[in-house]
Design a protein around this motif. Structure first.
Motif, mmCIF file in Angstrom:
data_model
loop_
_atom_site.group_PDB
_atom_site.id
_atom_site.type_symbol
_atom_site.label_atom_id
_atom_site.label_comp_id
_atom_site.label_asym_id
_atom_site.label_seq_id
_atom_site.Cartn_x
_atom_site.Cartn_y
_atom_site.Cartn_z
ATOM 1 N N CYS A 105 0.455 -1.360 0.016
ATOM 2 C CA CYS A 105 -0.303 0.057 0.059
ATOM 3 C C CYS A 105 0.599 1.821 0.282
ATOM 4 C CB CYS A 105 -0.957 0.319 1.774
ATOM 5 S SG CYS A 105 -2.153 1.360 1.695
ATOM 6 N N CYS A 121 -3.343 5.609 4.396
ATOM 7 C CA CYS A 121 -4.123 5.277 4.144
ATOM 8 C C CYS A 121 -4.967 5.742 4.602
ATOM 9 C CB CYS A 121 -3.579 3.261 4.088
ATOM 10 S SG CYS A 121 -4.594 2.284 4.141
ATOM 11 N N CYS A 149 -6.652 -3.126 5.396
ATOM 12 C CA CYS A 149 -6.987 -2.730 4.392
ATOM 13 C C CYS A 149 -6.318 -3.202 3.423
ATOM 14 C CB CYS A 149 -5.091 -1.332 4.150
ATOM 15 S SG CYS A 149 -4.989 -0.657 2.370
ATOM 16 N N HIS A 201 1.072 -3.080 4.825
ATOM 17 C CA HIS A 201 1.013 -2.155 5.423
ATOM 18 C C HIS A 201 2.350 -2.598 5.525
ATOM 19 C CE1 HIS A 201 -2.782 0.622 6.151
ATOM 20 N NE2 HIS A 201 -2.552 0.004 4.967
HETATM 21 ZN ZN LIG Z 1 -3.862 0.914 3.241
#
Ligand SMILES: [Zn+2]
Ligand SMILES: [Zn+2]
Length: 224
Positions: A154, A162, A168, A172
């Motif tokens: 990401c 983010c 997510c 990460h």
């Molecule tokens: Zn993310």
């Protein structure tokens, strides 16, 4: 669940490869995913599932007793782990990438992705780590389809922007050596190339504890 299956049954969807598994090597639906997870039978990359256990596992920011953990302590805990595992993995070959996920969802939390320079090195590590224990928990090792971490990572997280947070779906990646405290001494050089993106493990003096832990890996394996 049944509803989910019903919604995809007989549609074209179930014939398509899962883009998350393909790109990131992890998908929140796991084995119940409606799309195919093509698990490689071999790969230069292995994943050690849920291996890093953060000190604030139960509630973010606090330990099991509910006491706040200072961010430096959290980072130190992580970097000890990182160096520990880097050292162990380097025994099998040249580690090109060593990424530990900071994500919080079950399928990604604490995942350790290791890309070796050569596939045989990953195979050696895979076979050696299978059935071993780390900090009292069995190591779960699989080959991963991820070979391009730029696609899996990401970018917003790297830029601290983010807004999906720990849930997510992209990696990460926990950062090493963000603190200046490591910049005033010579960095220890390891055999082979350091991990990409300049994430060399920090040099640390107090390694007795870690050595003991590595000894423990091997003892536990022998006892099995
Ligand atoms: Zn993310
Ligand atoms: Zn999937």
């Amino acid at each position: 669940m049944a509803e989910h299956l019903a919604s995809i049954f007989g549609t074209e969807k179930d014939r398509v490869n899962c883009p998350f598994y393909f790109k990131i090597g992890a998908c929140r639906h796991g084995d119940r995913c409606s799309r195919l997870h093509n698990r490689p039978t071999t790969s230069p990359t292995i994943v050690l599932a849920n291996m890093y256990q953060r000190p604030d596992m139960i509630t973010p920011g606090v330990d099991a007793q509910g006491v706040a953990i200072a961010p430096e302590k959290m980072q130190e805990h992580f970097e000890d782990f990182y160096e520990d595992i880097y050292e162990e993995l380097s025994k099998f070959g040249e580690v090109e990438t060593l990424n530990v996920c900071d994500n919080l969802a079950d399928h990604m939390i604490g995942n350790v992705y290791v890309q070796f320079r050569e596939e045989e090195q990953a195979v050696a590590a895979h076979n050696a780590l299978q059935g071993r224990f780390y900090s009292g928990r069995p190591i779960i090792v699989e080959y991963s389809p991820v070979t391009d971490f730029r696609e899996a990572t990401c970018r917003q997280f790297e830029e601290n922007s983010c807004n999906r947070g720990g849930y997510c779906n992209f990696m990460h990646v926990k950062q090493i050596g963000r603190h200046d405290r490591y910049d005033d001494g010579p960095r220890r050089r390891y055999g082979g190339s350091p991990p990409r993106r300049g994430r060399s493990p920090p040099a640390r003096e107090n390694s007795e504890e870690r050595r003991a832990k590595i000894e423990q890996w091997n003892r536990e394996r022998e006892e099995k």
